[in-house]
Design an enzyme around this catalytic site. Structure first.
Site, mmCIF file in Angstrom:
data_model
loop_
_atom_site.group_PDB
_atom_site.id
_atom_site.type_symbol
_atom_site.label_atom_id
_atom_site.label_comp_id
_atom_site.label_asym_id
_atom_site.label_seq_id
_atom_site.Cartn_x
_atom_site.Cartn_y
_atom_site.Cartn_z
ATOM 1 N N ASP A 157 3.591 -13.831 12.676
ATOM 2 C CA ASP A 157 2.329 -13.847 11.997
ATOM 3 C C ASP A 157 1.367 -13.108 11.890
ATOM 4 O O ASP A 157 0.529 -12.451 12.788
ATOM 5 C CB ASP A 157 1.808 -15.200 13.487
ATOM 6 C CG ASP A 157 0.446 -15.919 12.963
ATOM 7 O OD1 ASP A 157 -0.301 -15.176 12.125
ATOM 8 O OD2 ASP A 157 0.313 -17.067 13.298
ATOM 9 N N GLU A 171 0.640 -1.751 0.015
ATOM 10 C CA GLU A 171 0.457 -0.470 -0.157
ATOM 11 C C GLU A 171 0.832 1.166 -0.048
ATOM 12 O O GLU A 171 1.731 1.627 0.982
ATOM 13 C CB GLU A 171 -0.941 0.380 0.943
ATOM 14 C CG GLU A 171 -2.208 1.342 1.009
ATOM 15 C CD GLU A 171 -2.888 0.572 2.236
ATOM 16 O OE1 GLU A 171 -3.497 2.053 2.408
ATOM 17 O OE2 GLU A 171 -3.354 -0.336 2.309
ATOM 18 N N LYS A 200 -8.239 -0.612 10.629
ATOM 19 C CA LYS A 200 -7.750 -0.544 9.770
ATOM 20 C C LYS A 200 -6.082 -0.212 9.658
ATOM 21 O O LYS A 200 -4.964 -0.753 9.038
ATOM 22 C CB LYS A 200 -7.790 -1.040 8.791
ATOM 23 C CG LYS A 200 -7.811 -1.592 7.359
ATOM 24 C CD LYS A 200 -6.996 -0.884 6.416
ATOM 25 C CE LYS A 200 -6.369 -1.098 4.489
ATOM 26 N NZ LYS A 200 -5.940 -0.461 3.815
ATOM 27 N N HIS A 211 -2.240 10.156 -0.539
ATOM 28 C CA HIS A 211 -2.814 8.920 -0.709
ATOM 29 C C HIS A 211 -2.302 8.765 -2.120
ATOM 30 O O HIS A 211 -1.715 7.433 -2.782
ATOM 31 C CB HIS A 211 -3.742 8.086 -0.100
ATOM 32 C CG HIS A 211 -4.045 6.775 -0.433
ATOM 33 N ND1 HIS A 211 -3.422 5.336 0.596
ATOM 34 C CD2 HIS A 211 -4.856 6.190 -1.155
ATOM 35 C CE1 HIS A 211 -3.294 4.352 -0.712
ATOM 36 N NE2 HIS A 211 -4.365 4.580 -1.368
#
Length: 421
Positions: free
Chosen positions: A275, A81, A259, A373
């Site tokens: 993990d 991202e 998020k 972004h």
């Protein structure tokens, strides 16, 4: 130890020169060659999982400007991202004015659950199990003498009676100090070993015997302070707090707010071979621990008007076992952080998660999330449209200027560019 994480202009260097700059910053004793390509041979991949047919590459970047507990840190981040690494690095730079990011973590305690069924006297069974606590803990420790030797091992035994919607459940929790491991294999092995004895004491049978990823005894906290001048003034801070408060009260906003936190956290966890699914499961379940899903972070203003942001969540990462040791690129990434314990790594992970979260909330409260972004995303759109070499930057700049970071616009710009050559 890194002399500085303030590597100004790193983005303007070639990839090879960036590796050299990072290596120099940590004293030259770092081999980042394994980060080239996928960092993993087909043969190595074939030994890690079953039915291997190939690999998928994820870019690995480095977050700069980070100070954690007074120590300069260069942080590896694996993410596809755009804007994540730049945003985290920018907030880390702002936090340096007040000494960077302060972190603390609890002991590396993981829990395994043993579910017991067909128990007639459930309260009596609970009492009998607790009476046998010392015996059960000794049986658990016998499964991993090496862990006990290095200071870890079974620490406690908890017995819960869960009054559920569908049933009443008797569940035993084994609490284990797993040292510098993530701990899944250790606690699962212990759970398997103690389950028959627990079933005999309860006069029932055991069913599930496995760790819980809600590692709420293995919590890491981070805090940073930023002066109003760094983020655009008092009004921006007030808006950031208002937005963060909505995330605490509204699960729809909380999902995206968290998020953003995980954009930073998962990138470091993945880069270091840990993990990501376990960490994400623990984080999101912790966010709902009072019965409603909430923001994991809190934003406030101190007496001097500075922004104070804090973050608390479970962080089960390790330095031994798994891909952390078997994946060459993961080993190089861990070496870059210069940590010596799993707790240090956990604290760096959460520090980056907080920085990334503050960056996202600031963007929302100021210019809007899309401006920065999409500017960084424009390069991906340009490549997808077929741009190569110098065309990529040219197309990206054009679609950003037109405020239309879209594939069709990029294709049109690229066609114009080539027709004029």
């Amino acid at each position: 130890m890194a002399t500085t994480s303030r590597l100004s202009g790193l983005r303007n260097l070639s990839v090879d020169d960036r590796r050299a700059a990072v290596t120099d910053a940590v004293g030259g004793n770092l081999d980042l060659a394994s980060l080239a390509g996928n960092g993993l041979s087909t043969e190595q991949a074939d030994r890690m999982i079953e039915n291997v047919i190939g690999q998928i590459g994820i870019p690995v970047g480095v977050a700069t400007n980070v100070i954690v507990n007074g120590r300069e840190v260069l942080v590896p981040m694996a993410t596809e991202e755009p804007s994540v690494i730049a945003a985290a690095s920018n907030i880390a730079r702002m936090s340096r004015r007040f000494g960077g990011i302060i972190t603390r973590s609890s002991e590396p305690l993981m829990q395994a659950q043993v579910q017991l069924l067909d128990v007639t006297d459930i309260n009596g069974a609970r009492a009998r199990i607790l009476e046998a606590k010392d015996e059960i803990l000794a049986l658990a420790d016998a499964q991993d003498p090496k862990l006990v030797e290095v200071g870890g091992g079974a620490r406690d035994l908890l017995v819960r009676i869960v009054q559920g919607v569908l049933d009443t459940h008797l569940v035993v929790h084994l609490v284990v100090n797993v040292g510098d491991a993530m701990g899944a294999n250790a606690v699962n092995t212990m759970a398997e070993a103690i389950a028959p004895r627990l079933a005999a004491i309860a006069q029932g049978r055991s069913l599930l015997r496995i760790l819980t990823n809600l590692a709420d005894m293995r919590v890491t906290r981070a805090r940073l302070t930023i002066h109003p001048d760094e983020v655009g003034g008092a009004e921006v801070i007030a808006n950031m707090i208002a937005g963060a408060n909505l995330a605490y009260d509204d699960p729809y906003r909380a999902a995206t707010h968290n998020k953003g936190i995980m954009n930073g956290i998962s990138a470091v966890v993945l880069a270091t071979g840990n993990d990501t699914r376990a960490v994400e499961a623990g984080a999101h379940s912790y966010a709902a621990r009072d019965g409603q899903y909430r923001a994991l972070s809190r934003f406030e203003q101190d007496a001097e008007g500075n922004l104070v942001a804090t973050l608390e969540l479970p962080m089960a990462v390790g330095l031994v076992g798994g891909a952390t040791k078997s994946h060459p690129a993961a080993r190089a990434a861990v070496a870059m952080t210069e940590v010596s314990t799993a707790r240090e790594l956990a604290e760096i992970v959460v520090a980056v998660g907080l920085a990334q979260n503050v960056a996202a909330v600031r963007a929302l409260a100021a210019e809007g999330i899309q401006r920065g972004h999409m500017g960084l995303h424009a390069r991906n759109v340009a490549v997808a449209a077929g741009a190569t070499g110098a065309e990529v930057d040219a197309v990206a700049a054009a679609i950003v200027e037109r405020r239309a970071v879209r594939a069709d616009v990029a294709e049109s710009v690229l066609a114009e560019l080539r027709s004029n050559q």
